[in-house]
Design a protein around this motif. Sequence first.
Motif, PDB file in Angstrom:
ATOM      1  N   ARG A   1       2.029 -14.457   8.414  1.00 51.95           N
ATOM      2  CA  ARG A   1       1.791 -15.440   7.436  1.00 51.95           C
ATOM      3  C   ARG A   1       3.243 -15.251   6.794  1.00 51.95           C
ATOM      4  NH1 ARG A   1      -2.466 -13.654   3.215  1.00 51.95           N
ATOM      5  NH2 ARG A   1      -3.618 -14.296   4.984  1.00 51.95           N
ATOM      6  N   LEU A   2       3.957 -13.797   6.582  1.00 52.18           N
ATOM      7  CA  LEU A   2       5.542 -13.358   6.270  1.00 52.18           C
ATOM      8  C   LEU A   2       6.350 -14.196   7.138  1.00 52.18           C
ATOM      9  CD1 LEU A   2       7.028 -12.138   4.088  1.00 52.18           C
ATOM     10  CD2 LEU A   2       6.546  -9.819   5.878  1.00 52.18           C
ATOM     11  N   ARG A   3       5.684 -13.899   7.967  1.00 50.23           N
ATOM     12  CA  ARG A   3       6.225 -14.403   9.322  1.00 50.23           C
ATOM     13  C   ARG A   3       7.192 -16.258   8.830  1.00 50.23           C
ATOM     14  NH1 ARG A   3       6.540 -17.675  13.331  1.00 50.23           N
ATOM     15  NH2 ARG A   3       4.990 -18.862  13.323  1.00 50.23           N
ATOM     16  N   LYS A   4       5.703 -16.773   8.318  1.00 52.38           N
ATOM     17  CA  LYS A   4       5.503 -18.076   8.357  1.00 52.38           C
ATOM     18  C   LYS A   4       7.201 -18.665   7.153  1.00 52.38           C
ATOM     19  CE  LYS A   4       3.080 -22.344   8.183  1.00 52.38           C
ATOM     20  NZ  LYS A   4       2.000 -22.655   7.647  1.00 52.38           N
ATOM     21  N   GLN A   5       6.089 -18.090   6.100  1.00 51.18           N
ATOM     22  CA  GLN A   5       7.224 -17.994   5.136  1.00 51.18           C
ATOM     23  C   GLN A   5       8.365 -17.630   4.322  1.00 51.18           C
ATOM     24  OE1 GLN A   5       4.763 -15.353   1.943  1.00 51.18           O
ATOM     25  NE2 GLN A   5       6.914 -15.354  -0.205  1.00 51.18           N
ATOM     26  N   MET A   6       8.699 -16.602   5.348  1.00 50.43           N
ATOM     27  CA  MET A   6      10.195 -16.365   5.376  1.00 50.43           C
ATOM     28  C   MET A   6      10.420 -17.297   6.830  1.00 50.43           C
ATOM     29  SD  MET A   6      10.394 -12.051   5.111  1.00 50.43           S
ATOM     30  CE  MET A   6      11.911 -12.004   4.939  1.00 50.43           C
ATOM     31  N   ASN A   7      10.106 -17.988   7.387  1.00 50.53           N
ATOM     32  CA  ASN A   7      10.799 -18.545   8.658  1.00 50.53           C
ATOM     33  C   ASN A   7      11.944 -18.032  10.115  1.00 50.53           C
ATOM     34  OD1 ASN A   7      10.989 -21.144   9.717  1.00 50.53           O
ATOM     35  ND2 ASN A   7      13.351 -21.529   8.111  1.00 50.53           N
TER      36      ASN A   7
ATOM     37  N   MET B   1      10.585 -36.788   6.399  1.00 48.77           N
ATOM     38  CA  MET B   1      10.934 -36.400   5.689  1.00 48.77           C
ATOM     39  C   MET B   1      11.506 -35.305   5.043  1.00 48.77           C
ATOM     40  SD  MET B   1      12.892 -39.787   4.022  1.00 48.77           S
ATOM     41  CE  MET B   1      14.411 -39.892   2.949  1.00 48.77           C
ATOM     42  N   PRO B   2      13.201 -34.614   4.645  1.00 48.77           N
ATOM     43  CA  PRO B   2      12.974 -33.693   4.014  1.00 48.77           C
ATOM     44  C   PRO B   2      12.887 -34.255   1.962  1.00 48.77           C
ATOM     45  CG  PRO B   2      15.204 -33.399   4.994  1.00 48.77           C
ATOM     46  CD  PRO B   2      14.152 -34.477   5.357  1.00 48.77           C
ATOM     47  N   ALA B   3      12.182 -33.881   1.167  1.00 47.73           N
ATOM     48  CA  ALA B   3      12.005 -33.956   0.151  1.00 47.73           C
ATOM     49  C   ALA B   3      13.614 -33.715  -0.710  1.00 47.73           C
ATOM     50  CB  ALA B   3      10.592 -33.251  -0.372  1.00 47.73           C
ATOM     51  N   THR B   4      14.159 -35.053  -1.519  1.00 46.56           N
ATOM     52  CA  THR B   4      15.268 -34.670  -1.739  1.00 46.56           C
ATOM     53  C   THR B   4      15.466 -35.416  -3.337  1.00 46.56           C
ATOM     54  OG1 THR B   4      15.407 -36.785  -1.391  1.00 46.56           O
ATOM     55  CG2 THR B   4      16.350 -35.415  -0.162  1.00 46.56           C
ATOM     56  N   ILE B   5      15.790 -34.619  -3.985  1.00 44.93           N
ATOM     57  CA  ILE B   5      16.175 -35.128  -5.610  1.00 44.93           C
ATOM     58  C   ILE B   5      16.839 -36.051  -6.123  1.00 44.93           C
ATOM     59  CG2 ILE B   5      16.345 -34.113  -7.384  1.00 44.93           C
ATOM     60  CD1 ILE B   5      15.658 -31.123  -7.380  1.00 44.93           C
ATOM     61  N   ASP B   6      16.481 -36.792  -6.109  1.00 48.37           N
ATOM     62  CA  ASP B   6      17.821 -38.195  -6.855  1.00 48.37           C
ATOM     63  C   ASP B   6      18.199 -37.755  -8.402  1.00 48.37           C
ATOM     64  OD1 ASP B   6      17.167 -41.836  -6.914  1.00 48.37           O
ATOM     65  OD2 ASP B   6      18.814 -40.443  -6.369  1.00 48.37           O
ATOM     66  N   ASP B   7      19.524 -37.628  -8.130  1.00 46.55           N
ATOM     67  CA  ASP B   7      19.748 -37.541  -9.337  1.00 46.55           C
ATOM     68  C   ASP B   7      21.618 -38.630  -9.230  1.00 46.55           C
ATOM     69  OD1 ASP B   7      23.015 -35.222  -8.252  1.00 46.55           O
ATOM     70  OD2 ASP B   7      22.183 -36.928  -7.471  1.00 46.55           O
TER      71      ASP B   7
ATOM     72  N   LEU C   1      11.426 -23.499 -14.384  1.00 46.39           N
ATOM     73  CA  LEU C   1      10.653 -22.494 -13.606  1.00 46.39           C
ATOM     74  C   LEU C   1       9.778 -22.661 -12.117  1.00 46.39           C
ATOM     75  CD1 LEU C   1      11.560 -19.191 -15.064  1.00 46.39           C
ATOM     76  CD2 LEU C   1      13.587 -20.737 -13.502  1.00 46.39           C
ATOM     77  N   ALA C   2       8.536 -22.724 -12.469  1.00 43.80           N
ATOM     78  CA  ALA C   2       7.509 -23.460 -12.347  1.00 43.80           C
ATOM     79  C   ALA C   2       7.939 -24.603 -11.342  1.00 43.80           C
ATOM     80  CB  ALA C   2       5.618 -23.396 -12.354  1.00 43.80           C
ATOM     81  N   GLU C   3       8.407 -25.569 -12.002  1.00 43.75           N
ATOM     82  CA  GLU C   3       8.816 -26.737 -11.419  1.00 43.75           C
ATOM     83  C   GLU C   3      10.054 -26.814 -10.263  1.00 43.75           C
ATOM     84  OE1 GLU C   3       7.523 -30.230 -11.344  1.00 43.75           O
ATOM     85  OE2 GLU C   3       5.683 -29.163 -11.329  1.00 43.75           O
ATOM     86  N   MET C   4      10.963 -25.302 -11.069  1.00 44.86           N
ATOM     87  CA  MET C   4      12.083 -25.565  -9.406  1.00 44.86           C
ATOM     88  C   MET C   4      11.418 -25.223  -8.472  1.00 44.86           C
ATOM     89  SD  MET C   4      15.158 -26.545 -10.601  1.00 44.86           S
ATOM     90  CE  MET C   4      15.978 -25.620  -9.059  1.00 44.86           C
ATOM     91  N   ASN C   5      10.597 -23.934  -8.773  1.00 44.38           N
ATOM     92  CA  ASN C   5      10.065 -23.660  -6.926  1.00 44.38           C
ATOM     93  C   ASN C   5       9.514 -24.604  -6.536  1.00 44.38           C
ATOM     94  OD1 ASN C   5      11.058 -20.814  -7.953  1.00 44.38           O
ATOM     95  ND2 ASN C   5       9.500 -20.135  -8.869  1.00 44.38           N
TER      96      ASN C   5
ATOM     97  N   LEU D   1      11.724 -26.466  -5.129  1.00 46.42           N
ATOM     98  CA  LEU D   1      13.077 -25.528  -4.251  1.00 46.42           C
ATOM     99  C   LEU D   1      11.963 -25.636  -2.952  1.00 46.42           C
ATOM    100  CD1 LEU D   1      14.325 -23.609  -6.365  1.00 46.42           C
ATOM    101  CD2 LEU D   1      15.742 -24.708  -5.176  1.00 46.42           C
ATOM    102  N   SER D   2      10.492 -25.325  -2.829  1.00 43.61           N
ATOM    103  CA  SER D   2       9.208 -25.448  -1.824  1.00 43.61           C
ATOM    104  C   SER D   2       9.507 -26.648  -0.780  1.00 43.61           C
ATOM    105  CB  SER D   2       8.251 -25.053  -2.052  1.00 43.61           C
ATOM    106  OG  SER D   2       7.378 -25.878  -2.753  1.00 43.61           O
ATOM    107  N   LEU D   3       9.974 -27.661  -1.807  1.00 46.17           N
ATOM    108  CA  LEU D   3       9.339 -28.696  -0.730  1.00 46.17           C
ATOM    109  C   LEU D   3      10.840 -29.326   0.412  1.00 46.17           C
ATOM    110  CD1 LEU D   3       8.013 -31.142  -3.696  1.00 46.17           C
ATOM    111  CD2 LEU D   3       7.150 -29.855  -1.879  1.00 46.17           C
ATOM    112  N   ILE D   4      11.911 -28.272  -0.100  1.00 50.81           N
ATOM    113  CA  ILE D   4      13.370 -28.868  -0.245  1.00 50.81           C
ATOM    114  C   ILE D   4      12.832 -28.139   1.718  1.00 50.81           C
ATOM    115  CG2 ILE D   4      15.757 -28.519   0.553  1.00 50.81           C
ATOM    116  CD1 ILE D   4      15.501 -28.488  -2.196  1.00 50.81           C
TER     117      ILE D   4
END
Length: 165
Positions: A74-80, A1-7, A153-157, A160-163
Amino acid sequence: MPATIDDSTSPLPADDPIGLQSFAVLLRRMNAEFNRIAQDFAHEQGLHLTDVQALIAVLDAADDEADGRMTPGRLRKQMNLTSGAMTACLDRLERTGHIRRVRAADDRRVVHLHYEERARQVARAYFRPLAHGTDATRAGFSDDELRVVVRFLAEMNRHLSLIGR
């Protein structure tokens, strides 16, 4: 299940300058401006926006990866991207002189991607106004304020990487 932010627990008014709505609007605007600048660079260089994103990933790999090298896989995976799309992207970047593929000396099956120095200089010149603007903006903040911005910014990144993963 994707990580979500509960607002749902933070009902901040839309006009709150530090509320969720304000952050969302400002982050979207900044993202749109970054994309506009990157798209203009891509167009000037005969590239696609995806190609510029790949260049950024290759450039950032020097800081992020343990050995400082990016591979096509690695680039292919990172860029999906699919293998075919990644190959087309790398072909364009190589054809336009932005990257070169280099086989590893110890294992010829491994290919490393290198950002060509001439292309780096072109990118530096193009993005110099952005760098100057960033530096001028930073100068208006104290070191303590900048530490908070960097932490945000680090926390936002990180979030975002978890979504979607």
